[in-house]
Design a protein around this motif. Structure first.
Motif, short mmCIF file in Angstrom:
data_model
loop_
_atom_site.label_atom_id
_atom_site.label_comp_id
_atom_site.label_asym_id
_atom_site.label_seq_id
_atom_site.Cartn_x
_atom_site.Cartn_y
_atom_site.Cartn_z
N SER A 302 52.14 37.28 59.14
CA SER A 302 51.27 38.46 59.18
C SER A 302 52.02 39.76 59.02
N GLY A 303 53.33 39.79 59.33
CA GLY A 303 54.08 41.03 59.24
C GLY A 303 54.95 41.15 58.01
N GLU A 304 54.80 40.24 57.04
CA GLU A 304 55.71 40.24 55.90
C GLU A 304 55.46 41.39 54.94
N GLY A 305 54.24 41.88 54.82
CA GLY A 305 53.98 43.06 54.00
C GLY A 305 53.99 42.84 52.51
N ALA A 306 53.94 41.56 52.06
CA ALA A 306 53.97 41.31 50.62
C ALA A 306 52.73 41.81 49.92
N VAL A 307 51.64 41.98 50.65
CA VAL A 307 50.37 42.36 50.02
C VAL A 307 50.15 43.87 49.99
N LEU A 308 50.97 44.64 50.70
CA LEU A 308 50.63 46.04 50.93
C LEU A 308 50.65 46.88 49.66
N GLU A 309 51.60 46.62 48.78
CA GLU A 309 51.65 47.39 47.52
C GLU A 309 50.35 47.21 46.74
N HIS A 310 49.83 45.99 46.74
CA HIS A 310 48.62 45.72 45.97
C HIS A 310 47.38 46.33 46.63
N LEU A 311 47.37 46.38 47.95
CA LEU A 311 46.24 46.98 48.65
C LEU A 311 46.22 48.49 48.49
N ALA A 312 47.39 49.07 48.23
CA ALA A 312 47.46 50.53 48.12
C ALA A 312 47.00 51.04 46.76
N GLY A 313 46.94 50.17 45.75
CA GLY A 313 46.58 50.62 44.41
C GLY A 313 45.08 50.66 44.21
N GLU A 314 44.61 51.62 43.43
CA GLU A 314 43.19 51.75 43.15
C GLU A 314 42.77 50.92 41.93
N GLU A 315 43.64 50.84 40.92
CA GLU A 315 43.29 50.11 39.71
C GLU A 315 43.07 48.63 40.01
N SER A 316 43.97 48.03 40.82
CA SER A 316 43.82 46.61 41.12
C SER A 316 42.57 46.33 41.93
N ALA A 317 42.11 47.31 42.71
CA ALA A 317 40.89 47.12 43.49
C ALA A 317 39.69 46.95 42.58
N ALA A 318 39.58 47.81 41.57
CA ALA A 318 38.46 47.70 40.62
C ALA A 318 38.57 46.43 39.80
N ASP A 319 39.80 46.07 39.38
CA ASP A 319 39.99 44.85 38.61
C ASP A 319 39.65 43.62 39.44
N ALA A 320 40.02 43.63 40.72
CA ALA A 320 39.73 42.49 41.59
C ALA A 320 38.23 42.33 41.78
N GLU A 321 37.51 43.45 41.86
CA GLU A 321 36.06 43.36 42.01
C GLU A 321 35.44 42.72 40.78
N LEU A 322 35.95 43.05 39.60
CA LEU A 322 35.45 42.46 38.37
C LEU A 322 35.76 40.97 38.30
N LEU A 323 37.01 40.59 38.58
CA LEU A 323 37.39 39.19 38.50
C LEU A 323 36.69 38.34 39.55
N GLY A 324 36.39 38.96 40.71
CA GLY A 324 35.71 38.22 41.76
C GLY A 324 34.37 37.67 41.31
N VAL A 325 33.73 38.38 40.39
CA VAL A 325 32.44 37.92 39.87
C VAL A 325 32.64 36.74 38.93
N LEU A 326 33.82 36.63 38.31
CA LEU A 326 34.06 35.60 37.31
C LEU A 326 34.62 34.31 37.89
N LEU A 327 35.08 34.34 39.14
CA LEU A 327 35.62 33.13 39.75
C LEU A 327 34.52 32.08 39.87
N ALA A 328 34.86 30.83 39.63
CA ALA A 328 33.84 29.77 39.59
C ALA A 328 34.33 28.52 40.32
N TRP A 329 35.02 28.71 41.45
CA TRP A 329 35.50 27.59 42.27
C TRP A 329 36.43 26.66 41.47
N GLU A 330 37.15 27.24 40.53
CA GLU A 330 38.06 26.42 39.73
C GLU A 330 39.24 25.96 40.58
#
Length: 468
Positions: A302-330
């Motif tokens: 929980s304290g490793e911080g590997a995700v923090l850079e990605h959470l801080a970006g705005e572009e990846s947030a919008a991209d993740a919202e788009l891709l989340g709609v396309l995921l199909a339990w693959e």
């Protein structure tokens, strides 16, 4: 420590019944989860036989063992998570996390391990109770085992309420641990591969006790010459793999007699590398059992911080919202296909997948070097909302504490002190704060570097960055 409550509601307790015409029947009851049709109270994912019943029973117990164990400062853990099961259309994945947040376990029952109807799609929790554990441990060699994941057909449409309820305290650090694990594992490569005999000899040579503060200490291993197993290394070296707390691999001992090999994954290592996480995958007939270990027995994911850079970006947030709609339990997500469907570049798709991983919406399979879709059946968003460094960084930006000085340098005021954050041409960030001095970026960015990243590197020099 912030805690929420995870509530499980099952129609009945999971159980194994003997005496039927097809041998024993293992009925795993499900709690609320998500499927392609939306949220379901008791989803039904599979019914059929297991190709290797005894190996599967022992491997499932190993996943339950991890959920019930605190490897750091052991004590009885009455708040153990019920394992998460994800049905991917052709396989079943069972996952758990240790109480200390330092070990992630995943059992992949592959198509070759299942003999029955098609596997459905979705994610839920399954009830693993003590009577069931005892019954699984007594399953004899060669005894057929019919598996049912979800309610029986006659009870699928029943209107009666749940008969079994559990409420488990769920620390936010466990949620962050699930988020961190797959992001860290996505940086692993295969480092060593052992035969069944070599795997048994190596794992039996490791300490099985001492799961407290040391957990057997941090060790390094190297592939032995001529492919003859592993040999100890006194220090990190190119090609070496970190084994942090070898006693934490004890859950693999249940299934050693069924093992067909051992594969070991880790990040690139240099002579000056610090201790690092690693994944240990025991190959079984038609299955894989993988334990991913945090870099130190006394340190959870929980304290490793590997995700923090990605959470801080705005572009990846919008991209993740788009891709989340396309995921199909693959069961294996193809980034190239997602790029074609979304219109994003492969680089942006990979960044968005990493961000989706921080919310528990995708996992990462080191054996196939691929993400897979799953939706954790709890509020994985808490991992982002309550991350201390992320919260602190947002507060600094909102307070106008970031001033850009030019040439990649920013001043960040925190209380009475001012720290300097420098961004290199390659995009790496350093800081003059005590956190950076201690970890040198090995546990992700500090809150000051995150604040500078959030505020943006295009603000005019000498001005405070506006709050987002």
């Amino acid at each position: 420590m912030t805690r929420s409550v995870q509530a499980y509601a099952y129609r009945r307790a999971s159980a194994m019944r003997r005496g039927g015409p097809g041998g024993a029947e293992l009925g795993l009851e499900t709690s609320g989860g998500l499927t392609p049709a939306g949220a379901e109270a008791h989803p039904r994912f599979f019914t059929g036989f297991l190709a290797e019943p005894q190996a599967a029973a022992q491997a499932l117990l190993s996943v339950a063992d991890v959920a019930a164990t605190r490897y750091h400062r052991p004590r009885p853990d009455h708040g153990a998570l019920d394992p998460v099961v994800t049905a991917g259309g052709d396989r079943l994945r069972f996952e758990s996390f240790s109480g200390c947040c330092g070990v992630h376990a995943r059992l992949d029952v592959l198509p070759a391990g299942l003999d029955g109807a098609d596997v459905a799609h979705g994610t839920t929790n399954v009830d693993i109770n003590n009577p069931l554990r005892e019954a699984l441990s007594r399953l004899g060699a060669g005894e057929p085992l019919h598996l049912r994941v979800g309610p029986e057909e006659l009870t699928v449409t029943a209107l009666d309420g749940p008969l079994v309820e559990k409420k488990v305290p769920l620390p936010d650090r466990w949620l962050r641990g699930f988020a961190e694990t797959q992001v860290i594992a996505s940086g692993f490569d295969l480092r060593a591969e052992l035969t069944a005999g070599e795997a048994v000899r190596f794992l039996r040579s490791l300490p099985r006790g001492g799961t407290g503060r040391s957990g057997g200490g941090v060790r390094w291993v190297l592939p032995a010459p001529h492919g003859s197993g592993l040999r100890p290394a006194g220090r990190p070296a190119p090609g070496a793999v970190c084994l942090p707390g070898p006693a934490r691999l004890a859950a693999l001992h249940r299934v050693l007699r069924h093992a067909t090999g051992l594969r070991i994954y880790g990040p690139p290592v240099s002579a000056a590398a610090p201790a690092s996480a690693s994944a240990w995958e025991l190959a079984l007939p038609g299955m894989r059992l993988t334990l991913t270990l945090s870099p130190d027995p006394a340190r959870g994911f929980s304290g490793e911080g590997a995700v923090l850079e990605h959470l801080a970006g705005e572009e990846s947030a919008a991209d993740a919202e788009l891709l989340g709609v396309l995921l199909a339990w693959e069961p294996c997500i193809d980034p190239a296909e997602l790029a074609a469907r979304s219109g994003l570049s492969r680089e942006r798709v990979r960044a968005a997948l990493t961000r989706l991983g921080t919310a528990g919406r995708v996992g990462y399979d080191t054996a196939e070097a691929a993400y897979y879709h799953r939706e954790l059946p709890y509020d994985a968003g808490r991992a982002e909302k309550h991350n201390p460094r992320l919260v602190g960084a947002r507060e600094l930006v909102a307070a106008g504490a970031v001033t850009f000085l030019g040439d990649g340098l920013a001043a960040v005021r925190s209380g009475e002190l001012v720290y300097q954050v420098r961004t290199t041409a390659a995009g790496a960030m350093t800081c003059t704060c005590p956190w950076w001095a201690e970890y040198r970026g090995g546990r992700g960015p500090c809150r000051h570097a995150l604040a500078a990243r959030m505020a943006g590197r295009t603000a005019p020099a000498g001005t405070a960055a506006p709050a987002p």
